[in-house]
Design a protein around this motif. Structure first.
Motif, short mmCIF file in Angstrom:
data_model
loop_
_atom_site.label_atom_id
_atom_site.label_comp_id
_atom_site.label_asym_id
_atom_site.label_seq_id
_atom_site.Cartn_x
_atom_site.Cartn_y
_atom_site.Cartn_z
N ASN A 147 12.50 13.57 -1.71
CA ASN A 147 11.63 13.65 -0.73
C ASN A 147 10.28 14.28 -1.14
OD1 ASN A 147 13.22 12.81 1.42
ND2 ASN A 147 14.25 14.85 1.85
N VAL A 148 10.65 15.34 -1.92
CA VAL A 148 9.33 16.01 -2.54
C VAL A 148 8.35 14.97 -3.25
CG1 VAL A 148 8.48 17.61 -4.25
CG2 VAL A 148 10.26 18.20 -2.98
N TRP A 149 9.07 13.95 -4.21
CA TRP A 149 8.24 12.85 -4.73
C TRP A 149 7.47 12.21 -3.63
CZ3 TRP A 149 5.66 10.77 -8.68
CH2 TRP A 149 5.33 9.24 -8.56
N ILE A 150 8.22 11.60 -2.65
CA ILE A 150 7.33 10.61 -1.51
C ILE A 150 6.09 11.55 -0.86
CG2 ILE A 150 7.77 9.43 0.57
CD1 ILE A 150 10.54 8.53 -0.80
N ALA A 151 6.49 12.76 -0.71
CA ALA A 151 5.65 13.53 -0.03
C ALA A 151 4.45 13.73 -0.74
CB ALA A 151 6.14 14.98 0.51
N MET A 152 4.71 14.13 -2.18
CA MET A 152 3.66 14.36 -3.08
C MET A 152 2.61 12.93 -3.27
SD MET A 152 3.57 14.71 -7.22
CE MET A 152 3.27 13.02 -7.17
N VAL A 153 3.25 11.68 -3.28
CA VAL A 153 2.42 10.48 -3.32
C VAL A 153 1.42 10.28 -2.02
CG1 VAL A 153 2.57 7.89 -3.26
CG2 VAL A 153 4.21 9.28 -4.64
N LYS A 154 2.02 10.64 -0.77
CA LYS A 154 1.20 10.69 0.14
C LYS A 154 0.10 11.80 0.07
CE LYS A 154 4.57 10.55 3.04
NZ LYS A 154 5.31 10.57 4.22
N ASN A 155 0.66 12.78 -0.55
CA ASN A 155 -0.56 14.09 -0.40
C ASN A 155 -1.69 13.87 -1.38
OD1 ASN A 155 0.40 15.82 1.24
ND2 ASN A 155 1.89 16.83 -0.26
N LEU A 186 -6.31 -1.71 6.84
CA LEU A 186 -4.93 -0.49 6.90
C LEU A 186 -3.82 -1.16 6.21
CD1 LEU A 186 -5.40 0.80 10.39
CD2 LEU A 186 -5.63 1.99 8.48
N VAL A 187 -3.67 -2.62 6.44
CA VAL A 187 -2.34 -3.17 5.89
C VAL A 187 -2.66 -3.02 4.42
CG1 VAL A 187 -1.34 -5.56 5.41
CG2 VAL A 187 -1.93 -4.65 7.82
N GLY A 188 -3.54 -3.31 3.86
CA GLY A 188 -3.74 -3.43 2.47
C GLY A 188 -3.47 -2.13 1.97
N VAL A 189 -3.89 -0.81 2.43
CA VAL A 189 -3.94 0.49 2.02
C VAL A 189 -2.52 0.76 2.07
CG1 VAL A 189 -4.48 2.91 2.50
CG2 VAL A 189 -5.98 1.13 2.15
N VAL A 190 -1.98 0.54 3.40
CA VAL A 190 -0.62 1.07 3.60
C VAL A 190 0.32 0.23 2.36
CG1 VAL A 190 1.39 0.87 5.32
CG2 VAL A 190 -0.92 1.73 5.72
N ALA A 191 0.34 -0.99 2.27
CA ALA A 191 0.89 -1.93 1.56
C ALA A 191 0.86 -0.97 0.09
CB ALA A 191 0.48 -3.22 1.46
N GLY A 192 -0.15 -0.45 -0.37
CA GLY A 192 -0.48 0.09 -1.74
C GLY A 192 0.55 1.26 -1.81
N TYR A 193 0.56 1.91 -0.67
CA TYR A 193 1.46 3.22 -0.80
C TYR A 193 3.05 2.85 -0.77
CZ TYR A 193 -2.36 6.46 -0.06
OH TYR A 193 -3.39 7.31 -0.15
N ILE A 195 4.16 0.06 -1.85
CA ILE A 195 4.51 -0.40 -3.27
C ILE A 195 5.23 0.80 -4.01
CG2 ILE A 195 3.58 -1.58 -5.70
CD1 ILE A 195 2.09 -3.26 -3.64
N ILE A 196 4.74 1.95 -4.05
CA ILE A 196 5.10 3.21 -4.94
C ILE A 196 6.18 3.85 -4.19
CG2 ILE A 196 4.35 5.38 -5.69
CD1 ILE A 196 1.33 4.51 -5.62
N THR A 197 6.22 4.05 -2.93
CA THR A 197 7.40 4.87 -2.30
C THR A 197 8.52 4.16 -2.11
OG1 THR A 197 6.19 4.47 -0.03
CG2 THR A 197 5.84 6.61 -1.22
N LEU A 198 8.39 2.79 -1.57
CA LEU A 198 9.78 2.18 -1.11
C LEU A 198 10.44 2.15 -2.51
CD1 LEU A 198 8.99 -0.54 1.40
CD2 LEU A 198 10.41 1.60 1.73
N PRO A 199 10.07 1.65 -3.47
CA PRO A 199 11.09 1.29 -4.74
C PRO A 199 11.49 2.65 -5.19
CG PRO A 199 9.08 0.03 -5.10
CD PRO A 199 8.87 0.99 -3.79
#
Lengths: 215, 250
Positions: A147-155, A186-193, A195-199
Motif C-alpha cells: 500500500n505504501v509503495w502504491i501511494a508513493m508512486v502516485k505521490n 488522461l487515458v495515456g497518463v493514467v495508463a502510465g501509472y 503500468i507501474i501500480t497494477l503489476p
C-alpha cells in the motif's frame, strides 16, 4: 491513435521519469524506513526519540510542503539540489516515515518468545533484530508495504509542480496543445501509472504468498 | 548422590524480585553444583518459572546476587549476550525460530555467536538432531513438526552452544500426553551424561528418575529442599505435603 503516435516520445519520457523517481524514492524509503524502525525499538532512548521525532515530523507534514522545503528552502542555506534529486529526496524521506510505521507494526507482531529464544541463545540486540525480528516482521508487512509503495508512486505526481517532467506534468502541456484530445491525454497518463501500480499489486500478492511463514 | 566440591556453578543469594506490588521472589538462596540436576516444583504462581528465568537474566532481579561459574550476571549488553550463550534455555512454548529450518535453528547460535563455519556448525547440528531423534526433519520448518519434535529440536539448539548449564522452563507443559515421554527421555539421557540442569516441571517421574535435588517453592519462597525420594515420600513442610497430596492422589 494518431495522438499517441505523435506524443509517444513525450509520454514515454514522462513515464520513465515517474518510474525512476518511484524506484529511487522507494529504495531510499525502504532503507531509511528500516533503519528508523530499528531505532524506534532500540533499547537506547535517544535513538528512539530521534526516530519518533523524524516520523512525526514527516508523517504530519503535507508532501507538497516537504517539496517546497527541499527545492526552495534548502537553497536559502546555500544547499542547491536539482529538481529531480529534490523530488527523490522529498518523496523518499516522506515515505520512509510510513515504511517505518508499517515495519514497526510488523515488529510488534513478532511473538515475544522468538526474541527471548534469540537472546537466550546469546544473540546481541542487533543480531536478534537482523536474524529474527526483521525477517519475520517484513513477511507480515508485505501487504501494508505494498500500500505504501502504491501511494508513493502516485505521490510522485507532486513533482510535476516542481519542474520535474513526470507523467502528471504532461497533462497540462498536452491539454494546452490540443484541448480536443483531453480524454486521450488522461487515458495515456493514467495508463502510465497503471503500468507501474497494477503489476506491483500483483507482485505484492505473489510475494505475500511466497514468504508467508507457518506458525 | 555425591556433590562435587568447589565453587557452585550457579549461585543465587538474597534474590528478590517484584512484579509491581507482587513479591514474586523472596530472599532466594540456591546453589547448584556442576553436574547437578535440580528440579523446581510448586503450585502455579509460586515463582518457579521466574526463578528459572532470572538465571540467564531474561527476568532482571531487584536485589541480590546471581553468579554463574563465579561471575556475576552482567547488565544488559554484549557481556550478557556472551553469558547467555553459555546457559542453554528450553521454553514451555518451544520458541523455535519460525522462519528458519530446523537445521538453521540449531546452527544460528554457533555461527553467529561462536563464529563457527557453516560446515562445522551443520555437522555438529546434524549429530545433535540425530541424538534427539529428529534428524529426518532437518530441512523442515518448525510448524511442520509435532510439539514433541519441536521441543527436542529446542534442546538440540541449546546443546549446540555447549552450555555450562541448561534451564528448562516447564518443557513438557504444552505437550500432548503421548509426546511428553519422548522429551523426558532426552532430558534424562542428558542428566545421565552429567549436564548441569535446572528443571521447572510437574513431572514427578522425571524428578525421581533424574534429579539430585528437588526444590519446592510456594508464594515466592523456597519452602523445602530435599533429595527426590525423601521429598516425595516424606515431605517436611505442611505446604509441600498439601501440594503433593493434591497432585499425587488422582
Amino acid at each position: 491513435m494518431q495522438f499517441f503516435v505523435d506524443n509517444f516520445d513525450l509520454l514515454k519520457d514522462a513515464f520513465l521519469q515517474t518510474l525512476s523517481l518511484s524506484l529511487l524514492a522507494g529504495l531510499l524509503a525502504l532503507v531509511l524506513g528500516t533503519l528508523l524502525a530499528a531505532m524506534r525499538v532500540s533499547p537506547i532512548a535517544p535513538l528512539r526519540w530521534l526516530a519518533t521525532f523524524y516520523v512525526e515530523t514527516f508523517r504530519n507534514t503535507p508532501l507538497t510542503v516537504v517539496f517546497f522545503f527541499m527545492i526552495f528552502g534548502l537553497p536559502q542555506i546555500d544547499f542547491v539540489i536539482d529538481f529531480f534529486t529534490g523530488a527523490v529526496l522529498s518523496v523518499g524521506l516522506y515515505t520512509a516515515a510510513f515504511v517505518c510505521e508499517a515495519l514497526r507494526s510488523g515488529i510488534n507482531a513478532v511473538a515475544a518468545g522468538q526474541v527471548e529464544a534469540a537472546r537466550a541463545v546469546g544473540l546481541t540486540f542487533g543480531q536478534t533484530l537482523r536474524e529474527i525480528v526483521l525477517p519475520q516482521a517484513f513477511r507480515t508487512v508485505v501487504p501494508p508495504l505494498g500500500n505504501v509503495w502504491i501511494a508513493m508512486v502516485k505521490n510522485t505526481s507532486i513533482a510535476a509542480g516542481f519542474s520535474v517532467t513526470e507523467l502528471s506534468a504532461v497533462l497540462p502541456r498536452l491539454v494546452n496543445a490540443d484541448a480536443g484530445d483531453l480524454t486521450l491525454v488522461l487515458v495515456g497518463v493514467v495508463a502510465g501509472y497503471l503500468i507501474i501500480t497494477l503489476p506491483s499489486a500483483f507482485a505484492v500478492h505473489r510475494l505475500e504468498r511466497r514468504v508467508a511463514i507457518l506458525r | 548422590m555425591t556433590r562435587p566440591n568447589g565453587e557452585p556453578l550457579v549461585r543465587l543469594s538474597g534474590v528478590n524480585k517484584w512484579f509491581g506490588e507482587l513479591h514474586v521472589l523472596q530472599d532466594i538462596e540456591l546453589s547448584i553444583d556442576r553436574g547437578e540436576v535440580v528440579v523446581v516444583i510448586g503450585p502455579s504462581g509460586s515463582g518457579k518459572s521466574t526463578l528459572c528465568r532470572t538465571i540467564n537474566r531474561l527476568e532482571p532481579i531487584d536485589s541480590g546476587d546471581i553468579t554463574i561459574d563465579g561471575k556475576r550476571l552482567p547488565e544488559e549488553g554484549k557481556d550478557l549476550a556472551r553469558l547467555r550463550s553459555d546457559v542453554g534455555m528450553v521454553f514451555q512454548s518451544f520458541n523455535l525460530f519460525a522462519h528458519k529450518t530446523i537445521l538453521e535453528n540449531v546452527t544460528l547460535g554457533p555461527i553467529k555467536v561462536r563464529g563457527q563455519s557453516k560446515a562445522d556448525a551443520e555437522k555438529r547440528a546434524r549429530e545433535l538432531l540425530e541424538r534427539v531423534g529428529v534428524s529426518a526433519q532437518a530441512d523442515k520448518y518448525p510448524a511442520q513438526l509435532s510439539g514433541g519434535q519441536q521441543q527436542r529440536v529446542a534442546i538440540a539448539r541449546a546443546l549446540a552452544m555447549d552450555p555450562k548449564v541448561m534451564l528448562f522452563d516447564e518443557p513438557t507443559s504444552a505437550l500432548d500426553p503421548e509426546m511428553i515421554n519422548e522429551v523426558l527421555d532426552v532430558m534424562t539421557a542428558l542428566a545421565r551424561d552429567g549436564m548441569t540442569m535446572v528443571v521447572v516441571t510437574h513431572e514427578m517421574g522425571f524428578a525421581r528418575r533424574a534429579a539430585n535435588r528437588v526444590v519446592f517453592m510456594d508464594g515466592g519462597r523456597i519452602v523445602e529442599t530435599a533429595e527426590p525420594e525423601n521429598f516425595f515420600t516424606n515431605p517436611q513442610s505442611e505446604r509441600a505435603q498439601d501440594f503433593l497430596s493434591k497432585i499425587l492422589n488422582h
